[in-house]
Design a protein around this motif. Sequence first.
Motif, PDB file in Angstrom:
ATOM      1  N   ILE A 221       0.837  -1.213   0.000  1.00 41.07           N
ATOM      2  CA  ILE A 221       0.000   0.000   0.000  1.00 41.07           C
ATOM      3  C   ILE A 221       0.863   1.250   0.000  1.00 41.07           C
ATOM      4  O   ILE A 221       0.572   2.229  -0.702  1.00 41.07           O
ATOM      5  CB  ILE A 221      -0.943  -0.016   1.219  1.00 41.07           C
ATOM      6  N   GLU A 222       1.958   1.238   0.798  1.00 42.04           N
ATOM      7  CA  GLU A 222       2.815   2.414   0.848  1.00 42.04           C
ATOM      8  C   GLU A 222       3.471   2.668  -0.503  1.00 42.04           C
ATOM      9  O   GLU A 222       3.645   3.821  -0.915  1.00 42.04           O
ATOM     10  CB  GLU A 222       3.883   2.218   1.919  1.00 42.04           C
ATOM     11  N   LYS A 224       2.139   1.956  -3.412  1.00 47.97           N
ATOM     12  CA  LYS A 224       1.092   2.534  -4.270  1.00 47.97           C
ATOM     13  C   LYS A 224       0.808   3.991  -3.892  1.00 47.97           C
ATOM     14  O   LYS A 224       0.573   4.847  -4.751  1.00 47.97           O
ATOM     15  CB  LYS A 224      -0.198   1.713  -4.166  1.00 47.97           C
ATOM     16  N   ILE A 225       0.822   4.263  -2.566  1.00 53.54           N
ATOM     17  CA  ILE A 225       0.603   5.643  -2.126  1.00 53.54           C
ATOM     18  C   ILE A 225       1.717   6.542  -2.638  1.00 53.54           C
ATOM     19  O   ILE A 225       1.486   7.683  -3.072  1.00 53.54           O
ATOM     20  CB  ILE A 225       0.517   5.687  -0.587  1.00 53.54           C
ATOM     21  N   HIS A 226       2.959   5.996  -2.590  1.00 55.66           N
ATOM     22  CA  HIS A 226       4.083   6.790  -3.080  1.00 55.66           C
ATOM     23  C   HIS A 226       3.929   7.110  -4.564  1.00 55.66           C
ATOM     24  O   HIS A 226       4.276   8.204  -5.020  1.00 55.66           O
ATOM     25  CB  HIS A 226       5.393   6.036  -2.821  1.00 55.66           C
ATOM     26  N   MET A 228       1.286   7.696  -5.996  1.00 51.96           N
ATOM     27  CA  MET A 228       0.241   8.717  -6.159  1.00 51.96           C
ATOM     28  C   MET A 228       0.769  10.125  -5.949  1.00 51.96           C
ATOM     29  O   MET A 228       0.072  11.099  -6.223  1.00 51.96           O
ATOM     30  CB  MET A 228      -0.895   8.476  -5.155  1.00 51.96           C
ATOM     31  N   SER A 229       1.999  10.249  -5.442  1.00 49.33           N
ATOM     32  CA  SER A 229       2.504  11.573  -5.075  1.00 49.33           C
ATOM     33  C   SER A 229       2.536  12.524  -6.268  1.00 49.33           C
ATOM     34  O   SER A 229       2.234  13.716  -6.145  1.00 49.33           O
ATOM     35  CB  SER A 229       3.895  11.446  -4.463  1.00 49.33           C
TER      36      SER A 229
END
Length: 688
Positions: A221-222, A224-226, A228-229
């Motif tokens: 998840i982290e 994927k979140i990264h 999204m930056s």
Amino acid sequence: MAAKFPDDDTASVCSGVSALSALSVLSDDMINCLICTEPFQNPKVLPCHHTFCGPCLEKYLRSYQESGDDSAKTFPCPICRQSVALPELGLEGQFQDARIEEIQGLVAKISTHPKKIHCDVCKYKKRDISAKDHCTNCSINYCEHCSHDHHQHNLFQNHSVIPVTELENAALKCEVHTAENVRYYCATCMSPLCTVCAVSDHQGHNTMELHTALGSRKNVIETKIHSMSEKVMKFEEFLMQLEDVASIQEAATKKTKLEIERHVNGLIAQLHARKQVLLDDLEKTHVAQKKSLTLEKENCTFQLANMKSLWKFAAKLTEPSQSLQLLVMHGDLTKMVDSINNAPAPNLPKELAMMSMFVPKEHMSVGEIQKCQLSSDLMKRIARVGEVSNGFSMESPRGMSPTPQYVAQYMEPMTIKWQNPRLCWKIDKLGHKIGEINEAYDVTISPNGTVITAEWLNQRLQVFDSTGFSKDILGQNQIQPWGVTLTREGNLAVTDEKDRTVKVLTPSGTFVVGWKKLTFGWPRGITINSTGQYIVTDTQHGKHTVSIHLPDGQCIRSFGSQGSGNEQFHWPRYVTVDHRDRILVSDSSNHCVKVFDPTGQYMYKFGSVGNGDGQMKHPRGICVDPNDNIIVADQDNNRVTLYSPDGKFMRHILQIQRPWGVAISEGGLLAVTQKPALSLYKVFDPIP
């Protein structure tokens, strides 16, 4: 605060301590980019020791070069604005520092090292002690010493205490064995397990510790979140762009308002100058004509005196006693009389028979509002205008009071000479065609003598010029008007019984605004005061009120109820205001007129039922002359009566069958409606 690297001495001291101790002295500024506030990617350290992600710094440089001078050899640090030499070969391989690898290593350890949990009791004693246990009943973390004190307290004997290392899993309960905590995860069945489930039902399955399963999934998840930056950055940039456009449009609107005001003020100045030229030319022509007329009058008077003298002398000679004298002077007298008889008759010179008349022109074009594309040059120009006009004060409509402040307007009394009414014209042909009339309840007069009447049964307004010729039909079948009045902008406001509201039309019949339908029960009379507020009477059964409204229809004051008291009404059909904005209401079935101040507070009333002077029977229309004298249509007494501003009877103006609406102009024209007729009278002349 700007991130600063430790000096060499500090670095040597840190090398002897554990990695965790070194990490504890790092601030967010030392491990996160100062532009995107995320952990470093390909970090770059400027000479001022401020550190940024490589992509963030590249983007900053591109933006700086596009908005500034392309030939610049330096650029300012985004944080401290210190000048930094611009690399000739790009950022790749530039702005490196030997300590970057050390910082990156510490950041990596931070991401894998568990977060330190502090004792909540020691925190309030300002002691930084790590927690050992967690009480699920108290929801508080304890160090070893505080945990011992907690167990010794009688109040907490039955509390459940777990190690803080199991705190993350403490809230997870097994769905099958509700008393047990979830401690494992079965990858085969993809379900969390308690110890009982793992032993009894998942033998031979791919099971693992719960924190191990959570760690792998958190990493996914982290990641994927990264990723999204970048998109988050784009949305933030777009939001900033929207804010920039909003500020540009605000500045453009302010500038446009200033340009409109400047242009219109210029036109007004030109109009005033043109007005003065016309008045000067008119005065010169009038003076010349007046002088010529004076000379003609003097010449005519002299000739008339000579003729009368000769006429008397000749008549004297015809008497018997003057016979000898007649014989002596006969020849000379005959010549003198013949010269007068043969002289041409007096004739008005052509130039003196001319009149100077003003012919107005309508539809002056002031300008228009156009839309244009916000190009980059235009945005820069408007931004500069916004900076210049930053001091321009504009109040927000939300900050304004909803009630315009009343300002009493004093007007010099006009000297007028009342005369016996002279009928100018009358429309009494019943019907629905142009020039015909039916159920004309109200009327108003424009400054140029145009008469507009509200025809309730014909569902229209009909406009007549000063000679009684029907010029126009407005709002046909779209309104059922009872009352009509002129607005300060020259439009027509009517009370519309069809939709039970107020509607505003331009002089050409275009609808400007309409209030909310069913705003009133039975709207009747309407007038507008000097502040632009609308005053409307409502005769709905059981209501019988007068209300004050803003131009958008918002009611700011309502007064009255059905009854016979001073502040009550019974069929208040018509209303008007005088030059002091006092509100005058014809209270029909109470047979009187009531006067209120501009806020609706009762002042006095005049009139009583009867047919004597000062008495009324079902009064209808009401208006005021230039001196605030009050004109009332006394319907059942078949007359129109004049009262002083304080309600004293002055005189009866007209004897007319069942009058309804009345309106008067400053030039002395009085319009009166009867249900099947409309008449215009000349009742006074202003005296300069």
